[in-house]
Motif scaffolding. Sequence first.
Motif, PDB file in Angstrom:
ATOM      1  N   LEU A   1      20.025 -29.785  11.305  1.00 53.04           N
ATOM      2  CA  LEU A   1      20.233 -30.981  10.481  1.00 53.04           C
ATOM      3  C   LEU A   1      21.390 -31.810  10.998  1.00 53.04           C
ATOM      4  CD1 LEU A   1      19.542 -32.582   7.879  1.00 53.04           C
ATOM      5  CD2 LEU A   1      21.174 -31.090   6.673  1.00 53.04           C
ATOM      6  N   ILE A   2      22.463 -31.144  11.346  1.00 55.92           N
ATOM      7  CA  ILE A   2      23.643 -31.860  11.861  1.00 55.92           C
ATOM      8  C   ILE A   2      23.337 -32.499  13.207  1.00 55.92           C
ATOM      9  CG2 ILE A   2      25.982 -31.515  12.738  1.00 55.92           C
ATOM     10  CD1 ILE A   2      26.271 -29.324  10.556  1.00 55.92           C
ATOM     11  N   TYR A   3      22.623 -31.774  14.069  1.00 49.75           N
ATOM     12  CA  TYR A   3      22.300 -32.289  15.413  1.00 49.75           C
ATOM     13  C   TYR A   3      21.477 -33.580  15.326  1.00 49.75           C
ATOM     14  CZ  TYR A   3      20.165 -32.560  20.038  1.00 49.75           C
ATOM     15  OH  TYR A   3      19.723 -32.989  21.260  1.00 49.75           O
ATOM     16  N   GLU A   4      20.515 -33.605  14.394  1.00 54.64           N
ATOM     17  CA  GLU A   4      19.640 -34.768  14.281  1.00 54.64           C
ATOM     18  C   GLU A   4      20.331 -35.957  13.616  1.00 54.64           C
ATOM     19  OE1 GLU A   4      16.211 -33.388  12.220  1.00 54.64           O
ATOM     20  OE2 GLU A   4      15.279 -32.511  14.018  1.00 54.64           O
TER      21      GLU A   4
ATOM     22  N   SER B   1      30.469 -18.859  11.288  1.00 52.80           N
ATOM     23  CA  SER B   1      31.051 -20.193  11.119  1.00 52.80           C
ATOM     24  C   SER B   1      32.356 -20.323  11.901  1.00 52.80           C
ATOM     25  CB  SER B   1      31.308 -20.470   9.636  1.00 52.80           C
ATOM     26  OG  SER B   1      30.111 -20.396   8.892  1.00 52.80           O
ATOM     27  N   LEU B   2      33.145 -19.247  11.933  1.00 61.15           N
ATOM     28  CA  LEU B   2      34.403 -19.269  12.682  1.00 61.15           C
ATOM     29  C   LEU B   2      34.157 -19.467  14.173  1.00 61.15           C
ATOM     30  CD1 LEU B   2      37.487 -18.826  12.906  1.00 61.15           C
ATOM     31  CD2 LEU B   2      37.019 -16.366  13.033  1.00 61.15           C
ATOM     32  N   VAL B   3      33.219 -18.696  14.725  1.00 60.54           N
ATOM     33  CA  VAL B   3      32.894 -18.825  16.152  1.00 60.54           C
ATOM     34  C   VAL B   3      32.345 -20.217  16.442  1.00 60.54           C
ATOM     35  CG1 VAL B   3      31.437 -17.935  18.004  1.00 60.54           C
ATOM     36  CG2 VAL B   3      32.474 -16.351  16.377  1.00 60.54           C
ATOM     37  N   THR B   4      31.484 -20.716  15.561  1.00 58.13           N
ATOM     38  CA  THR B   4      30.915 -22.054  15.738  1.00 58.13           C
ATOM     39  C   THR B   4      31.996 -23.127  15.702  1.00 58.13           C
ATOM     40  OG1 THR B   4      28.888 -21.296  14.645  1.00 58.13           O
ATOM     41  CG2 THR B   4      29.199 -23.674  14.855  1.00 58.13           C
ATOM     42  N   PHE B   5      32.954 -22.974  14.801  1.00 56.16           N
ATOM     43  CA  PHE B   5      34.032 -23.952  14.673  1.00 56.16           C
ATOM     44  C   PHE B   5      34.853 -24.042  15.955  1.00 56.16           C
ATOM     45  CE2 PHE B   5      38.445 -24.974  13.594  1.00 56.16           C
ATOM     46  CZ  PHE B   5      38.280 -26.199  12.946  1.00 56.16           C
ATOM     47  N   VAL B   6      35.245 -22.881  16.500  1.00 58.52           N
ATOM     48  CA  VAL B   6      36.058 -22.883  17.725  1.00 58.52           C
ATOM     49  C   VAL B   6      35.254 -23.440  18.899  1.00 58.52           C
ATOM     50  CG1 VAL B   6      37.328 -21.439  19.349  1.00 58.52           C
ATOM     51  CG2 VAL B   6      37.450 -20.959  16.904  1.00 58.52           C
ATOM     52  N   GLY B   7      33.978 -23.038  18.998  1.00 60.36           N
ATOM     53  CA  GLY B   7      33.145 -23.539  20.081  1.00 60.36           C
ATOM     54  C   GLY B   7      32.918 -25.044  19.989  1.00 60.36           C
TER      55      GLY B   7
ATOM     56  N   LEU C   1      19.867 -20.081   7.647  1.00 62.48           N
ATOM     57  CA  LEU C   1      20.782 -21.048   7.040  1.00 62.48           C
ATOM     58  C   LEU C   1      21.647 -21.712   8.100  1.00 62.48           C
ATOM     59  CD1 LEU C   1      22.144 -22.403   4.616  1.00 62.48           C
ATOM     60  CD2 LEU C   1      23.634 -20.387   4.437  1.00 62.48           C
ATOM     61  N   THR C   2      22.254 -20.903   8.959  1.00 63.62           N
ATOM     62  CA  THR C   2      23.109 -21.462  10.013  1.00 63.62           C
ATOM     63  C   THR C   2      22.292 -22.284  11.010  1.00 63.62           C
ATOM     64  OG1 THR C   2      22.883 -19.359  11.231  1.00 63.62           O
ATOM     65  CG2 THR C   2      24.838 -19.647   9.854  1.00 63.62           C
ATOM     66  N   GLY C   3      21.095 -21.794  11.348  1.00 60.94           N
ATOM     67  CA  GLY C   3      20.247 -22.552  12.270  1.00 60.94           C
ATOM     68  C   GLY C   3      19.761 -23.854  11.668  1.00 60.94           C
ATOM     69  N   GLY C   4      19.383 -23.830  10.375  1.00 62.38           N
ATOM     70  CA  GLY C   4      18.924 -25.050   9.714  1.00 62.38           C
ATOM     71  C   GLY C   4      20.018 -26.092   9.599  1.00 62.38           C
ATOM     72  N   LEU C   5      21.219 -25.638   9.234  1.00 60.12           N
ATOM     73  CA  LEU C   5      22.343 -26.580   9.149  1.00 60.12           C
ATOM     74  C   LEU C   5      22.669 -27.176  10.520  1.00 60.12           C
ATOM     75  CD1 LEU C   5      24.745 -24.697   6.691  1.00 60.12           C
ATOM     76  CD2 LEU C   5      23.432 -26.778   6.227  1.00 60.12           C
TER      77      LEU C   5
END
Length: 327
Positions: free
Chosen positions: A57-60, A114-120, A50-54
């Motif tokens: 999708l966002i990257y593209e 999601s928290l780690v991703t947000f800060v990064g 789920l996290t990888g797919g999102l």
Amino acid sequence: MDNNLYTNLHAEGLISDESFAKTMQREQEPVLFSLHWEIRTLLYIGVLLLTGGLSLLIYENIDTIGHQFVLGLIALICAGCLVYCFKTKLPFSTARVAAPNSFFDYILLLGSISLVTFVGYLQYQYNVFGTHYGMATLIPMLALFFIAYYFDHLGILSLAIANLAVWMGVTVTPKELLLHSDFNSQVIVFTYLALGLILVFAGWASQHFNFKRHFKFSYQHYGIHVTYIALLAGYFLFYDSFAAFGWMIGIAILSVVMYNDAFKNKSFYFLLLVALYSYIAVSCLVIRLLTPIRGEGAIYLILLYFIGSGIGMIFLLINLNKKLKTA
């Protein structure tokens, strides 16, 4: 299997009355196959997919979506997961706390990722911490440790330990590590030696003070690997000086301590790690002693050593396993 076999073994005195009774009872009961770990694995994979797919999708579609929307979406997922976990969690305890339902752990894991991703993402896109890269890893690390202890989650504890390793490495050599990939080896070796010892001590403290003592395995698992690797790296770093043998003494001290702890807690896994890392250290010393010998004789001696020592290691591990079971 034919019940007559168990009857014959019992009649010959090869199995006890208690074992025979348990075996016959087990044979009469229906055979059940547990799917517990298979389902847990699928759920963990689902969170990662789920996290990888999102992310893909966002990257593209980042040009049309916009960074603010992406940050808002990540923050919303993180907040939603954590709010749900705060509302449904069981009361905090220094002992092991079970999850309130089957999906709690995975929702908490999604919120933490999601928290780690947000800060990064915030640091990468907007550089909110400037050149203070340590802060970009310190904040997620502290948050993950809090979540791991507050919600009693071993998976998030592993994430927190990984962030601790990153924070220590980034803090000691931020510019060289992130900009030039050229850093002081001595600084890194001593830093991660300290990290390994901190993790080993944290594992001991968890058990000694009976504060989340089931966290000990995770701390000790990472700590023993990091400490041994740092000590071996230090030995090769100072190979040409007398100080190299000081690192070998450190390996010997660590091996004695972990050997006694493994027997105390009846852990063959840590006993195996001690034996393997000690074998590597001894092999380094043997090769060092045989290297000055010229000609083919040194090669033959090294080959004979590895053949003989390999066989010896097998018998050693077998005997240690037997000794551990009878301890």
